[in-house]
Scaffold this active site. Structure first.
Site, PDB file in Angstrom:
ATOM      1  N   ARG A  82      83.390 -19.289   4.495  1.00  0.00           N
ATOM      2  CA  ARG A  82      84.379 -19.050   5.558  1.00  0.00           C
ATOM      3  C   ARG A  82      83.781 -18.055   6.535  1.00  0.00           C
ATOM      4  NH1 ARG A  82      90.712 -17.687   5.511  1.00  0.00           N
ATOM      5  NH2 ARG A  82      90.682 -19.879   4.982  1.00  0.00           N
ATOM      6  N   LYS A  90      70.033  -5.626   7.525  1.00  0.00           N
ATOM      7  CA  LYS A  90      68.619  -5.254   7.724  1.00  0.00           C
ATOM      8  C   LYS A  90      67.972  -6.159   8.751  1.00  0.00           C
ATOM      9  CE  LYS A  90      67.984  -4.148   2.815  1.00  0.00           C
ATOM     10  NZ  LYS A  90      67.297  -4.674   1.633  1.00  0.00           N
ATOM     11  N   HIS A 120      89.281 -26.539   9.308  1.00  0.00           N
ATOM     12  CA  HIS A 120      89.564 -26.077   7.941  1.00  0.00           C
ATOM     13  C   HIS A 120      89.807 -27.337   7.099  1.00  0.00           C
ATOM     14  CE1 HIS A 120      90.747 -23.617   4.695  1.00  0.00           C
ATOM     15  NE2 HIS A 120      91.655 -22.855   5.257  1.00  0.00           N
ATOM     16  N   ARG A 167      94.197 -16.726  -0.086  1.00  0.00           N
ATOM     17  CA  ARG A 167      94.418 -17.912  -0.920  1.00  0.00           C
ATOM     18  C   ARG A 167      93.237 -18.872  -0.957  1.00  0.00           C
ATOM     19  NH1 ARG A 167      99.041 -16.959   0.855  1.00  0.00           N
ATOM     20  NH2 ARG A 167      97.985 -15.706   2.409  1.00  0.00           N
ATOM     21  N   THR A 168      92.551 -19.060   0.136  1.00  0.00           N
ATOM     22  CA  THR A 168      91.437 -20.021   0.089  1.00  0.00           C
ATOM     23  C   THR A 168      90.337 -19.502  -0.838  1.00  0.00           C
ATOM     24  OG1 THR A 168      91.998 -20.699   2.325  1.00  0.00           O
ATOM     25  CG2 THR A 168      89.863 -21.409   1.501  1.00  0.00           C
TER      26      THR A 168
HETATM   27  C1  NCD Z   1      94.927 -20.457   7.229  1.00  0.00           C
HETATM   28  C2  NCD Z   1      93.575 -20.143   7.816  1.00  0.00           C
HETATM   29  O1  NCD Z   1      92.870 -19.283   7.319  1.00  0.00           O
HETATM   30  O2  NCD Z   1      93.260 -20.795   8.791  1.00  0.00           O
HETATM   31  N1  NCD Z   1      95.133 -19.872   5.968  1.00  0.00           N
HETATM   32  C3  NCD Z   1      94.693 -20.564   4.870  1.00  0.00           C
HETATM   33  O3  NCD Z   1      93.519 -20.822   4.705  1.00  0.00           O
HETATM   34  N2  NCD Z   1      95.646 -21.011   4.026  1.00  0.00           N
HETATM   35  C4  NCD Z   1      96.052 -20.263   8.133  1.00  0.00           C
HETATM   36  C5  NCD Z   1      96.186 -18.970   8.882  1.00  0.00           C
HETATM   37  O4  NCD Z   1      95.495 -17.995   8.583  1.00  0.00           O
HETATM   38  O5  NCD Z   1      97.020 -18.948   9.781  1.00  0.00           O
END
Ligand code: NCD
Length: 331
Positions: free
Chosen positions: A114, A93, A147, A64-65
């Site tokens: 991420r 590399k 996050h 989702r992110t």
């Molecule tokens: C979360 C994450 O990645 O930290 N998910 C998200 O970004 N909605 C929560 C999780 O993975 O538990």
């Protein structure tokens, strides 16, 4: 580059947000959302940042992110490119992480990232601050650490849910699950310093409790919190219950083995004890801690929370690129 209330550049940590900025971002989210409802508005939004390009560097799994940021970019006409698998980038590399980030920055106007590792977004931002053409870095999840954009969408969801009851101020918010390794609950808790009279309740087994730096931050900022391993002891007091999953992917040994899921789960039984006007949130994806039977309860807010996420990210990009004043021409 330092973020000030009226300017945003890197988004790294929830602690960088002041209350005026949070309020502004929430209002901006509602604004872009309503502009996008009409075909004309949606079309106009698509031209707003059509001269910009974004890089999505997502080397830790994400559904989702990633999609939320990708679509938020597209709402604004931002073109996107992505790396989701470092094994097909020049890092194999032997290129250093910093050289890779610097390379991306020469092609795009923002990097959304991420990573498995903590501090990698901050490291990238520090690198940007040393080069001639810095681009903003957005932390879309840095290992077990933070996050911040999830926390912003959570704030927006809470504010909207409590709109007719004075917003977040004065509410009792329960955060449950793997609070030691879950970055979403931690980032959200950090943002609470901007709200008045909020009380936090941390519901977790002993071995998965919130860690001391966060608790010290709350104490230093006069935010009341209470810790328990017993949901039924506190559930009837909560205005919001933020449920999180066990973060098994961070196990180095068998830490998760002793986790008693049954005690940190929300199902129909628990919903009976929750106030009629309380809400249940979850960052998703869910595990056994949130029974799908709860989905049809009007207090279940997690699907709306997910939708809110894309609009909050649209608002963030508008703010980062400083085009919020141009929205005035759209409605
Ligand atoms: C979360 C994450 O990645 O930290 N998910 C998200 O970004 N909605 C929560 C999780 O993975 O538990």
């Amino acid at each position: 580059m330092i973020s000030s209330p009226d300017r945003l550049f890197h988004i790294l940590d929830p602690r960088q947000f002041s209350r005026p900025l949070l309020d502004e971002l929430c209002a901006l989210t509602t604004r872009v959302r309503s502009i996008a409802k009409a075909r004309e508005g949606a079309r106009a939004l698509q031209t707003l940042l059509s001269n910009k390009r974004a890089m999505l560097y997502f080397t830790q799994p994400s559904t989702r992110t990633f999609l939320s940021f990708n679509n938020a970019c597209h709402v604004l006409g931002i073109r996107t490119s992505e790396i989701r698998d470092p094994s097909i980038s020049s890092e194999v590399k032997g290129e250093s992480f910093e050289d890779s980030i610097r390379t991306f920055s020469s092609y795009v106007d923002v990097i959304i990232m991420r990573t498995w590792g903590e501090g990698m977004a901050a490291q990238s931002a520090a690198l940007m601050d040393r080069i001639r053409r810095p681009v903003p870095i957005i932390n879309a999840g840095s290992g077990k650490d933070q996050h911040p954009t999830q926390a912003l969408l959570d704030i927006y969801t809470l504010e909207r849910s409590f709109e007719s009851r004075g917003g977040i101020d004065g509410k009792v918010i329960g955060l449950m699950g793997d609070l030691k390794r879950g970055r979403t609950a931690r980032s959200l808790a950090y943002l609470m310093k901007s709200y008045s009279d909020v009380r936090l309740v941390f519901i977790a087994p002993e071995a998965f409790r919130m860690e001391s730096p966060l608790k010290k931050h709350l104490s230093d900022n006069g935010i009341e919190f209470y810790e328990t391993a017993n949901l039924s002891e506190v559930i009837s007091e909560l205005d919001a219950l933020y449920v999180t999953r066990l973060q098994v992917e961070y196990d180095t040994a068998e830490e998760s083995k002793g986790y008693d899921h049954a005690r940190f789960t929300v199902g129909l039984e628990q919903m009976k004890k929750l106030k009629a006007d309380a809400i249940v949130m979850h960052p998703l994806p869910r595990g056994p801690e949130l029974d799908p039977e709860v989905d049809s309860d009007p207090r279940a807010m997690y699907w709306r929370q997910e939708r809110n996420g894309m609009w909050m990210r649209v608002a963030l990009l508008v703010k980062i690129f400083g085009v919020e004043n141009a929205l005035g021409e759209f409605c």
